[in-house]
Design a protein around this motif. Structure first.
Motif, PDB file in Angstrom:
ATOM      1  N   TYR A 142       0.671  -1.263  -0.002  1.00 10.99           N
ATOM      2  CA  TYR A 142      -0.035   0.144  -0.171  1.00 10.99           C
ATOM      3  C   TYR A 142       0.874   1.133  -0.063  1.00 10.99           C
ATOM      4  CZ  TYR A 142      -3.230   3.358   2.284  1.00 10.99           C
ATOM      5  OH  TYR A 142      -4.077   4.645   2.778  1.00 10.99           O
ATOM      6  N   ALA A 143       1.918   1.140   0.792  1.00 12.60           N
ATOM      7  CA  ALA A 143       2.626   2.432   0.810  1.00 12.60           C
ATOM      8  C   ALA A 143       3.435   2.553  -0.549  1.00 12.60           C
ATOM      9  CB  ALA A 143       3.865   2.098   2.173  1.00 12.60           C
ATOM     10  N   ARG A 152       8.249   3.237   6.573  1.00 14.39           N
ATOM     11  CA  ARG A 152       7.339   3.087   5.278  1.00 14.39           C
ATOM     12  C   ARG A 152       5.830   3.041   5.722  1.00 14.39           C
ATOM     13  NH1 ARG A 152       9.688  -0.928   1.519  1.00 14.39           N
ATOM     14  NH2 ARG A 152      11.526  -1.326   2.970  1.00 14.39           N
ATOM     15  N   ALA A 206       2.681   5.693   5.469  1.00 15.35           N
ATOM     16  CA  ALA A 206       1.582   5.367   4.538  1.00 15.35           C
ATOM     17  C   ALA A 206       0.323   5.572   5.656  1.00 15.35           C
ATOM     18  CB  ALA A 206       1.540   4.099   4.149  1.00 15.35           C
ATOM     19  N   TRP A 250       1.028   5.299  -2.296  1.00 15.29           N
ATOM     20  CA  TRP A 250       1.323   6.504  -1.872  1.00 15.29           C
ATOM     21  C   TRP A 250       2.789   6.741  -2.079  1.00 15.29           C
ATOM     22  CZ3 TRP A 250      -1.879  10.019   0.008  1.00 15.29           C
ATOM     23  CH2 TRP A 250      -2.943   9.427   0.496  1.00 15.29           C
TER      24      TRP A 250
END
Ligand code: NZQ
Ligand code: ZN
Length: 388
Positions: free
Chosen positions: A308-309, A323, A327, A313
């Protein structure tokens, strides 16, 4: 990838000026009950437009379905459906009106006490219990829940919110005209962005099963919401931004991104208690709970949080922990930028209320939540304390 069944029969009529198509979607001899909420459908003219499209069909109205629709209101409508021989339900509204209409469709066709239908939880009600349901169409006026293209609803009864699922209540069609949502108050648009965002994370930030398509569609929805979220609140009549919100919200909960992957839903289940106890809007409960839950569950969700990070992002530098932290921080800041506060204290809920909320979770059987079903009451308590 896990095994899955995918079924979705709802026809989507998307775009400007699509109300006219309703005429072809409902039998000419239908006896229609139009359902709506507290008055926005009337005030902004959608109700009148729909009535004129229905032409000579026999049409009745049932208004007053509340946000977080109440069981008692819905059984009154079901009684009218039975008494008047209504054979088509047409919902105009957001998740509450659509969910409520699904319940009316089931309750009107059920021979027992309608309250029984609240006892099934996430288990779909089978055709052995309700054989048929009154067909439904919807005109969506609030992009958020995905109810316009799924077969679930959430019904409020006493101090609880009860999920109800049945394949019989997939809408036959849903009109998604972004222009019909221009009149929404800013907070409802923000709630909608957050609801769609958290529907996606509930099905995406779990643990990896190599569901590449599901992950990439989820990441596309999340990135789209981040791109258009602030614009669609600041510029309500920006058609393209709103159109992207509407379609993101529908795709986030129409069964596509959950097929073959684990699902969490703990933010939703804890959030329902906040709505029942304190009347906080559904989207706002999710803005409070998601960042806190991700912090507390970072070990269980580590691999997907890192994905996801990186992919949502663009955070690729620093230690894994850094990280993940960034996020979650960016998620919280995004919700705050939309104008939605993310702490329980922002809603005047203090530490003294945590035992009350945990007590309600216990009373409603919410003792083993999440994709791994190991999110116990103790962990819910930590998530709530961390959200203060
Ligand atoms: O009642 P009216 O007067 O229509 O006003 C509504 C309501 O006050 C207003 N509104 C809707 N469209 C408007 C408008 N105001 C101006 N212009 C328009 N075009 O917005 C207010 C909120 O409406 P509501 O339907 O309650 O919001 P939402 O769509 O966020 O639905 C929330 C409900 O859906 C459930 C929630 O639990 C909650 O009960 N959910 C349903 C799901 C599903 N069926 O799959 C999943 C979700 O996770 C969620 O739990
Ligand atoms: Zn939701």
């Amino acid at each position: 990838m896990l095994n899955f069944n995918f079924y979705n029969p709802t026809r989507i009529l998307f775009g400007k000026g699509r109300l006219d198509s309703i005429d072809q979607m409902i039998p000419a001899d239908a006896h229609v009950l139009i359902t709506y909420g507290g008055g926005s459908a009337k005030k902004y003219g959608t109700l009148d437009k729909v009535k004129s499209v229905l032409g000579n069909r026999k049409v009745q109205e049932f208004g007053g379905i509340e946000p977080n629709p109440h069981y008692e209101t819905l059984v009154k409508a079901a009684e009218i459906v039975r008494r008047e021989g209504i054979d088509f339900l047409l919902a105009i509204g957001g998740g509450s009106v659509i969910d409520g209409t699904k319940f009316i469709a089931l309750a009107a066709s059920y021979s027992g006490e309608a309250l029984d239908l609240l006892r099934y939880g996430f288990t779909p009600i089978g055709t052995d219990t309700v054989k048929t349901a009154i067909p439904i169409g919807t005109v969506l006026t609030l992009p958020a829940t995905g109810s316009e293209m799924n077969c679930g609803g959430v019904i409020s009864y006493e101090q609880g919110k009860y999920p109800v699922f049945s394949e019989l209540v997939f809408p036959r069609f849903s009109v998604l005209d972004p222009a019909l949502t221009y009149t929404l108050p800013k907070i409802q648009v923000a709630n909608g962005v957050i609801d769609a965002f958290v529907h996606t994370t509930e099905q995406y930030i779990t643990y990896p099963v190599d569901g590449r398509i599901q992950d990439r569609i989820s990441e596309g929805i999340l990135q789209t919401l981040i791109e258009i979220g602030e614009t669609t609140i600041a510029e309500p009549e920006n058609y393209d931004a709103r159109a992207n919100l509407v379609w993101s919200a529908t795709l986030a909960l129409n069964g596509l991104i959950c097929a073959g992957v684990p699902q969490d839903w703990a933010s939703h289940m804890i959030g329902h208690e906040l709505t029942s106890l304190y009347g906080i809007d559904h989207g706002q409960t999710l803005a409070i709970l998601l960042p806190s839950l991700l912090e507390i569950r970072r070990e269980q969700k580590r691999a997907k949080l890192l994905q996801y990070a990186a992919r949502v992002w663009n955070i690729t530098e620093g230690s894994e922990d850094d990280r993940i932290h960034s996020a979650i921080q960016k998620t919280r800041e995004f919700f705050e930028r939309l104008g939605v506060r993310t702490r329980l204290s922002d809603y005047n809920i203090g530490e003294d209320q945590i035992p009350v909320i945990v007590g309600q979770l216990k009373a409603h059987g919410m003792t083993a939540l999440s994709e791994t079903q190991d999110l116990s009451l103790d962990i819910s308590q930590k998530i709530l304390e961390n959200a203060l």
